[in-house]
Design an enzyme around this catalytic site. Sequence first.
Site, PDB file in Angstrom:
ATOM      1  N   TYR A  88       0.753  -1.110   0.073  1.00 54.09           N
ATOM      2  CA  TYR A  88      -0.045  -0.064   0.030  1.00 54.09           C
ATOM      3  C   TYR A  88       0.885   1.275   0.038  1.00 54.09           C
ATOM      4  O   TYR A  88       0.503   2.355  -0.201  1.00 54.09           O
ATOM      5  CB  TYR A  88      -0.848   0.099   0.971  1.00 54.09           C
ATOM      6  N   HIS A 128       0.403 -11.833   1.688  1.00 58.63           N
ATOM      7  CA  HIS A 128      -0.676 -11.159   1.067  1.00 58.63           C
ATOM      8  C   HIS A 128      -1.374 -11.853  -0.112  1.00 58.63           C
ATOM      9  O   HIS A 128      -2.665 -11.716  -0.222  1.00 58.63           O
ATOM     10  CB  HIS A 128      -0.025  -9.917   0.271  1.00 58.63           C
TER      11      HIS A 128
END
Length: 278
Positions: A49, A107
């Site tokens: 992010y 992830h």
Amino acid sequence: MHFFTLGNSVKIPAVGYGTWQSPDSQITVNGIKAAVSCGYRHIDTASIYGNEISVGQGVSECGVPRSELFVTSKVWNSDRGYEKTLAAFEKSLSDLGLDYIDLYLIHWPASEHRFENWNEINLGTWKAMTELYKSGRIKAIGVSNFKPHHLRSLMETEIKPMVNQIEFHPGFTQSETVEFCRSNNILVEGWSPLGTGRMLNNPELMKIAASYKKSVAQVCIRWCLQHNVLPLPKSVTPARIAENFSVFDFNLEKADMDLIDAMENFGGSGLDPDYVDF
Ligand code: A2P
């Protein structure tokens, strides 16, 4: 406070503050402060992010002790495998300015589509996560975007995944994965519970929301909770941040849960863990 309890007895606040697409800037610092001031105690980020520094700043400036906050981050795909995962964890910890992380996730699974040895890669990443967990620097470990076939070999290891964070919103319920997680005591978290905003203009959801005098966003979040899925709504807008946390004062009736459950996919991301190219 409302919590879910993980397989290792760690308590996790039932609505998390999502930060995917939140910038590495004062916007995110302010978003976290706004979230904490209206009751959120759970913040979800990831190294990819690109905002861990701002998230860390928000955590340190929000006025609530670190011990009362629950912070999640995730190891990115380019850092898979034992050595790289250990290094990625140190980088996240340092960017966040923390000395432990509450929950650390893989992830995305390495998949057969891209790697012949996908299972070994996932096991190597998991070995690093397991060591960090046993050292106490991570309070709980898990995965994200894993389907049952990705999870199976991890379930044979010493420490089993406690969380699987997947895309979950009306029209996209991944029932096979959710069922697998439920029967293996893995908490499901939902990313993009508002379908990154795509749920919000749906006439059927608007009708249901109006009947409870709630917003569509609140209905989507409540629907997750009633499925025992932990929602992670993202917003950088203070009024929406507060709205998304005001979901503990109503209950969707079974008929409405059933209506939402039966919705066709209308706002899925299209990202299939078996086929993504990242
Ligand atoms: P913003 O961050 O500009 O407030 P998801 O959580 O499904 O990924 O959805 C995030 C998107 O939905 C963001 O674009 C966010 O905008 C928007 N959003 C979040 N909460 C609300 C809300 N309560 N009402 C309208 N839009 C919202």
